[in-house]
Enzyme design. Sequence first.
Site, PDB file in Angstrom:
ATOM      1  N   ASN A  26       1.507  -3.231 -40.324  1.00  0.00           N
ATOM      2  CA  ASN A  26       2.399  -2.943 -39.195  1.00  0.00           C
ATOM      3  C   ASN A  26       1.770  -3.362 -37.877  1.00  0.00           C
ATOM      4  O   ASN A  26       2.429  -3.923 -36.994  1.00  0.00           O
ATOM      5  CB  ASN A  26       2.715  -1.445 -39.134  1.00  0.00           C
ATOM      6  CG  ASN A  26       3.701  -0.988 -40.188  1.00  0.00           C
ATOM      7  OD1 ASN A  26       4.312  -1.797 -40.878  1.00  0.00           O
ATOM      8  ND2 ASN A  26       3.857   0.312 -40.320  1.00  0.00           N
ATOM      9  N   HIS A  61      23.657  -8.622 -38.072  1.00  0.00           N
ATOM     10  CA  HIS A  61      22.906  -7.563 -38.741  1.00  0.00           C
ATOM     11  C   HIS A  61      23.829  -6.636 -39.522  1.00  0.00           C
ATOM     12  O   HIS A  61      23.368  -5.747 -40.230  1.00  0.00           O
ATOM     13  CB  HIS A  61      22.113  -6.784 -37.683  1.00  0.00           C
ATOM     14  CG  HIS A  61      21.091  -5.853 -38.218  1.00  0.00           C
ATOM     15  ND1 HIS A  61      21.154  -4.479 -38.040  1.00  0.00           N
ATOM     16  CD2 HIS A  61      19.954  -6.081 -38.927  1.00  0.00           C
ATOM     17  CE1 HIS A  61      20.112  -3.909 -38.604  1.00  0.00           C
ATOM     18  NE2 HIS A  61      19.367  -4.852 -39.160  1.00  0.00           N
ATOM     19  N   ARG A  97      13.284   7.796 -37.120  1.00  0.00           N
ATOM     20  CA  ARG A  97      12.068   7.465 -37.871  1.00  0.00           C
ATOM     21  C   ARG A  97      10.999   6.833 -36.993  1.00  0.00           C
ATOM     22  O   ARG A  97       9.827   7.167 -37.087  1.00  0.00           O
ATOM     23  CB  ARG A  97      12.399   6.500 -39.016  1.00  0.00           C
ATOM     24  CG  ARG A  97      11.141   5.934 -39.691  1.00  0.00           C
ATOM     25  CD  ARG A  97      11.484   5.048 -40.857  1.00  0.00           C
ATOM     26  NE  ARG A  97      12.401   3.978 -40.534  1.00  0.00           N
ATOM     27  CZ  ARG A  97      12.039   2.795 -40.043  1.00  0.00           C
ATOM     28  NH1 ARG A  97      10.763   2.544 -39.774  1.00  0.00           N
ATOM     29  NH2 ARG A  97      12.928   1.862 -39.794  1.00  0.00           N
ATOM     30  N   ARG A 109      18.494  -9.656 -45.166  1.00  0.00           N
ATOM     31  CA  ARG A 109      17.236  -9.761 -45.907  1.00  0.00           C
ATOM     32  C   ARG A 109      17.573  -9.587 -47.385  1.00  0.00           C
ATOM     33  O   ARG A 109      17.778  -8.476 -47.855  1.00  0.00           O
ATOM     34  CB  ARG A 109      16.230  -8.699 -45.454  1.00  0.00           C
ATOM     35  CG  ARG A 109      15.830  -8.803 -43.989  1.00  0.00           C
ATOM     36  CD  ARG A 109      14.689  -7.836 -43.657  1.00  0.00           C
ATOM     37  NE  ARG A 109      14.486  -7.713 -42.238  1.00  0.00           N
ATOM     38  CZ  ARG A 109      13.766  -8.556 -41.497  1.00  0.00           C
ATOM     39  NH1 ARG A 109      13.216  -9.607 -42.074  1.00  0.00           N
ATOM     40  NH2 ARG A 109      13.617  -8.368 -40.195  1.00  0.00           N
TER      41      ARG A 109
END
Length: 707
Positions: free
Chosen positions: A59, A455, A584, A395
């Site tokens: 990350n 998206h 999150r 994706r």
Amino acid sequence: MNGDAASDILIRENPEKRSEYINRELSWVRFNRRVLDEAFDKSKPLLERVKFAAIYSNNLDEFFMIRVSGLVRQFKDGVIPPPPDGMTPLEQLVAIRRAIAPDNKRLLACWHNELQPELLENGIEILNFRKLSEKHRYFLDQYFKNEIFPTLTPLAFDPGHPFPHISNLSMNFALALRDERGNERFARLKIPESFPRLFRLPHDLGDKEGEAGLRGSRTETFVWLEDVIEANLSTLFPGMTIEDAVLFHVTRDADFEIESDEAEDLLHSIHESVGKRRFGLAVRLQIERGAPRHIREILTQNLELDTFQVYSTEYPVGLSSLMQLYSLDRPELKYSPFTPGIRRETRDRKRIFDAVRERDMLLYHPYDSFKPVVDFIYKASLDPDVLAIKQTLYRVGSNSPIVEALKEACSRGKQVAALVELKARFDEENNIGWARALEGAGVHVVYGLPGLKTHAKICLVVRREKDGIRRYVHLGTGNYNAVTAGVYTDFGLFTANPDIGADASDLFNVLTGYSAQKEYRKLLVAPHTLRREIISRIDREISRHVEDGGGRLIFKLNAVSDKGSIDALYKASQAGVKIDLQVRGICCLRPGVKGLSENIRVSSIVGRFLEHTRAFYFRNGGDDELYLGSADLMTRNLDRRVECLFPVESPEIRREIIDTILSVHLGDNVQCCDLAHGGSYKKLTPGDAPAVDSQRAMLERRCGLKG
């Protein structure tokens, strides 16, 4: 301001500012800190903790490649578009460095003091090269000679040899050498990526019980690849004395921009730009602590880095490679496996259209299987009554059953259109491959709208039935990716609602043609209506609360950073509306500030599964309204992407989500943290109350997992 001035600020200023908004970048750093916290949690299986340590490191690499690189460009170019919190690019760079330094130390301490010793206790040993047995050394010397040595390319740096290019995320040795005449030389040696960084030793090399690496039949012994190479450096430089060998790692700017309205061939332009990631501006140098000053200066100067971009670190450098250990076949060191539930009405693939026509159906992944989504598209590809399939792909992943089903549909003469978003960051090459495969099968492939990423997650099936044409739609919060559907939490909804079907047709006409449609019957679509409709519903909640009381908002998201949305939530809090945000990752809203946000609670769950759902609940005076979809409350989602939120119109499904999913997650006191107004997070504990682990509860309720 030059690099020296930046270094001065490191010493004399604390640039983090107090404002009504938390800085986006620092909020992300705190999210990644919570990922690292999972590596310390001894209640987790050992290899899961190793995985979290690797995820933290990976990350951070991506954060520097994308976010920090943007700040560096702004700093060097003198461009200062201040975020809502008002911090300048330089202030943010300094604050980021200060914030991640202790986290990186914690990562290494976790590895050396906790994870590595516990791995050893469980028969997984990462050996220091000096502690290898004679048999191990002999094997590795021969392996180096026959396999590794031919792939190595030492590159000299002197007046006759320019400074070599250091590719993005590569691991390298900086070498100080001295020739027979006493002249000092410098060379760079790249650690080849064609070998695993953690080199696994064969089981049959032990001498006798008790030697290093021998812990019984289940022992797996590894050595760092760079240790093997360092032990054999002399073979690369005969006649030279190796005075220093310093390991270093370079991170480069990987955030390229494509002007899709100017590129004649978007696929070709994206393909070219992906290759440029290896050559972007250097933004971070990680180098072994204690490296000689002259080596450090050579690297810093030639990589054109300022001193605040150089990070000294203990060995080993770059721990994202630890993910390799997770592939070991050690199920007792991982989470217990589970079988995703398959809802009764979706078990018969042949009747899936009948089931959806009868009523809407909700799936909650990974607790509910992703198989019904694949079956839906595959059944559509085979059904002679299906006339057309239209789908967005963001994706997709590798070996995609979705893509195969679309190709099959096309081979059977159906009209198939796929919007493949080529600009999905770090998935560009994969998506280019799928776009070409679909085009080769005859699918109508489009790459989206100029200047916008698509998206939205939507699949439309058009079917001829006895009473006419009917549209079946699947909408979701996550990607059409069978792999991530097993580790990300996401909602999916099947519906034959005529208005939603008509909206889906209109949206695909926008995506594939020249339709200028901006208003829809049921769907909230960015960049046209989504922002307006969300804020208008927040304002409506204020009005209903002022009239009757009981105002309530629950948003479960990945990120909240859009200033306009935050201001609307502040306004609702000031009016007395009770607000729960479960976010999150990034959250720029400050909760719990008197007179501003004392009615807002922000919580966050980091756990076994990546919380990826987006849900927006409005009490609306008792006439509950719930939207699910692809968008977070980020400016990019609301203004620069094609996003789609869809209403949950079934009262039964709405109550299921509110009462058995959202309420459980909001009540989590095991994996949940609460955000304080200062920007820090506090982990909740059950205390005297019953323990509530929301993800575990979902596994038990929806998958039947016991214990």
